[in-house]
Structures are given as C-alpha cells and as structure tokens.
Design a protein around this motif. Sequence first.
Motif, PDB file in Angstrom:
ATOM      1  N   TYR A   3       0.817  -1.210   0.000  1.00 19.92           N
ATOM      2  CA  TYR A   3       0.000   0.000   0.000  1.00 19.92           C
ATOM      3  C   TYR A   3       0.854   1.265   0.000  1.00 19.92           C
ATOM      4  N   ALA A   4       0.284   2.339  -0.512  1.00 23.61           N
ATOM      5  CA  ALA A   4       0.932   3.643  -0.393  1.00 23.61           C
ATOM      6  C   ALA A   4       0.762   4.146   1.040  1.00 23.61           C
ATOM      7  N   GLN A  30      -4.170   2.188  -1.975  1.00 18.47           N
ATOM      8  CA  GLN A  30      -3.257   1.527  -2.905  1.00 18.47           C
ATOM      9  C   GLN A  30      -2.411   2.535  -3.663  1.00 18.47           C
ATOM     10  N   LYS A  31      -1.255   2.057  -4.138  1.00 21.31           N
ATOM     11  CA  LYS A  31      -0.374   2.930  -4.924  1.00 21.31           C
ATOM     12  C   LYS A  31      -1.060   3.336  -6.217  1.00 21.31           C
ATOM     13  N   ASN A  32      -0.649   4.489  -6.720  1.00 27.35           N
ATOM     14  CA  ASN A  32      -1.149   5.002  -7.998  1.00 27.35           C
ATOM     15  C   ASN A  32      -2.663   5.124  -8.079  1.00 27.35           C
ATOM     16  N   PHE A  66       4.311   3.796   2.187  1.00 28.68           N
ATOM     17  CA  PHE A  66       5.148   2.874   1.410  1.00 28.68           C
ATOM     18  C   PHE A  66       5.859   1.869   2.335  1.00 28.68           C
ATOM     19  N   GLN A  80       9.425  10.985   0.291  1.00 25.37           N
ATOM     20  CA  GLN A  80       8.452  10.298  -0.569  1.00 25.37           C
ATOM     21  C   GLN A  80       7.147  11.051  -0.750  1.00 25.37           C
ATOM     22  N   GLU A 157       6.842  10.718  -4.604  1.00 28.36           N
ATOM     23  CA  GLU A 157       6.000   9.652  -5.170  1.00 28.36           C
ATOM     24  C   GLU A 157       4.528   9.952  -4.968  1.00 28.36           C
ATOM     25  N   MET A 158       4.250  10.557  -3.801  1.00 28.25           N
ATOM     26  CA  MET A 158       2.843  10.778  -3.437  1.00 28.25           C
ATOM     27  C   MET A 158       2.652  12.221  -3.007  1.00 28.25           C
ATOM     28  N   HIS A 188       1.638   8.620 -10.017  1.00 34.69           N
ATOM     29  CA  HIS A 188       1.748   9.024  -8.617  1.00 34.69           C
ATOM     30  C   HIS A 188       0.474   8.691  -7.833  1.00 34.69           C
ATOM     31  N   THR A 189       0.615   8.775  -6.526  1.00 29.45           N
ATOM     32  CA  THR A 189      -0.534   8.565  -5.640  1.00 29.45           C
ATOM     33  C   THR A 189      -0.953   9.919  -5.083  1.00 29.45           C
TER      34      THR A 189
END
Length: 248
Positions: A3-4, A30-32, A66, A80, A157-158, A188-189
Amino acid sequence: MSYAIEIKELKKFYKGAWAPALDGLSLSIQKNTSVGLLGPNGAGKSTCINILCGLVSPDSGTAKVFGRDCTTDKIYIRSQIGVVPQQIALFSNLTAWENFRYIGRLYGLDENTINKRAQNLLDRLGLDKHADKRVGRYSGGMKRRANIIASLLHEPEMVILDEPTAGVDVQSRTLILDFLKEYKQQGHTILYTSHYMEEAEQICDEVVIVDEGKFVISGSPRELVANTVDCKKLEDVFLHYTGHSLRD
Ligand SMILES: Nc1ncnc2c1ncn2[C@@H]1O[C@H](COP(=O)(O)OP(=O)(O)O)[C@@H](O)[C@H]1O
Ligand SMILES: [Mg+2]
C-alpha cells in the motif's frame, strides 16, 4: 498487497480537547490511485494527514507510508511525500521564485534542478508570469497553486493535499484539478481532502469517508452511489453516512 498508505487503529486525543480527534481510524490506500479523504469539520482529516507526514504523533496505532513507519522513518517519508497544508506555507514577503529556491535548498536540491523543476511547474500551474511577484500580493488561487509547486520540487512519489481548492475561483480550481489528474496519470498517488463532493466525484478513484475520528466507508464514488439507498450523487452518500447535524 503493498500500500501507499496503511493506517491501523490510530488514536489521538489533543490535550484539553473534549473528544478524540482520531478514535481508532484504520484505512489503506493503494499505490497510484487518487483518493479523497472526506468528512465533516472536525472529523480528523487534518490530524490524519499531519500524522502521515510526521508532524503529529499518535497516542496509539500505526501509520505507514510505502511500508515505512511515519513516527520513526520521518526522513524517508518526507522524501516520498509532498504535503500541501491547509494553511499556505510560503513566505509572503518573498517572491514565488525566492520561496522555491529556499524550499528547494531545504530538500538538498541544487540551483539548476530547482530552476528546471520550478519552471516546469510554474508553466503547468499558470504562474509563470507572476513568479517574480511577492506571494503576499497573490490571489487565494495563486497562493494555493504556488503552495502545490513548493510541495513538488523534490518530485515525491505521493502528494497529500489538505483542502487544496478551498476558497479559490473556478478557473484556479479547474487548473488545480486538471493538474492533479495529470499528476496521477504519471504514476503518482494522491490523497486529498475536500468539502466539494462533485470535485471528489470528478477526480477520485476512491473516496474514504471519516467521521468523529473513525472510518465510515470507502469505495469508488460510483460504487458508493449505486450501493446506498436513495442516493443519486456522492453528496447524498456523504449525508447518508454523516447525518445532517451541524459541526461548527
Ligand atoms: N492542535 C489541536 N489542539 C486541540 N484540538 C485540536 C487540535 N487540532 C485539532 N483539534 C481538534 O481535533 C478534532 C479534529 O480536527 P481536525 O483533524 O483538524 O479535523 P478536520 O481536518 O477533519 O476538520 C477537532 O475537534 C479539532 O477541534
Ligand atoms: Mg482540516
């Protein structure tokens, strides 16, 4: 599943408060994906975000970004995530460029990198012509867009945004939402809070409704509308679960 964001049983009781801000909140993202964290005033959204970025410590429970713990791995987490706080976090007596150079250096970026990234973001968020003006002279929408740029200079990333479209005009809002859609498409998330249900319906893959510091329900806007009796839009679902009482 990786998971993000993974939050388990988070509790937070601020000193002097009459009720917990978070009362066993659990949720995972969840990611993305682009996720809307929705809830009435005082539901605990900002507290949750502040815990995720290491600004507030929970009394108990865990929060992971993450896979890494938000209370112990703060340096990794800050690299991140980009955080766009509810209050504008820029120096109003500096220009946008001066702010970005200062913030970029705090992230350890060199001048060239800062210039390149900030220029790209200034273009995409429609601030290019105003970058040499003092932020204190910006409109509300311009400040919000500049705030977003500042949070993305380290290319996280997020991105986590706390009411990024509160009090801005329709043009600024549209630009911000289009930017976020594009940002998500780049892999990205996004986690963001908002009081605007149509907006969440428009840009979120998933929404999580929280109230009184607890998880209420989550799902795609379409799924939630379809599965809740007598609901035609997300706002109906929101009121169905959080009620009509005022939360001033
Ligand atoms: N620093 C603080 N000290 C005391 N109470 C706080 C503090 N921050 C938030 N609260 C209280 O915690 C609850 C949750 O607040 P918050 O997380 O800001 O909710 P939201 O962002 O959903 O409106 C509210 O009742 C608020 O008044
Ligand atoms: Mg808030």
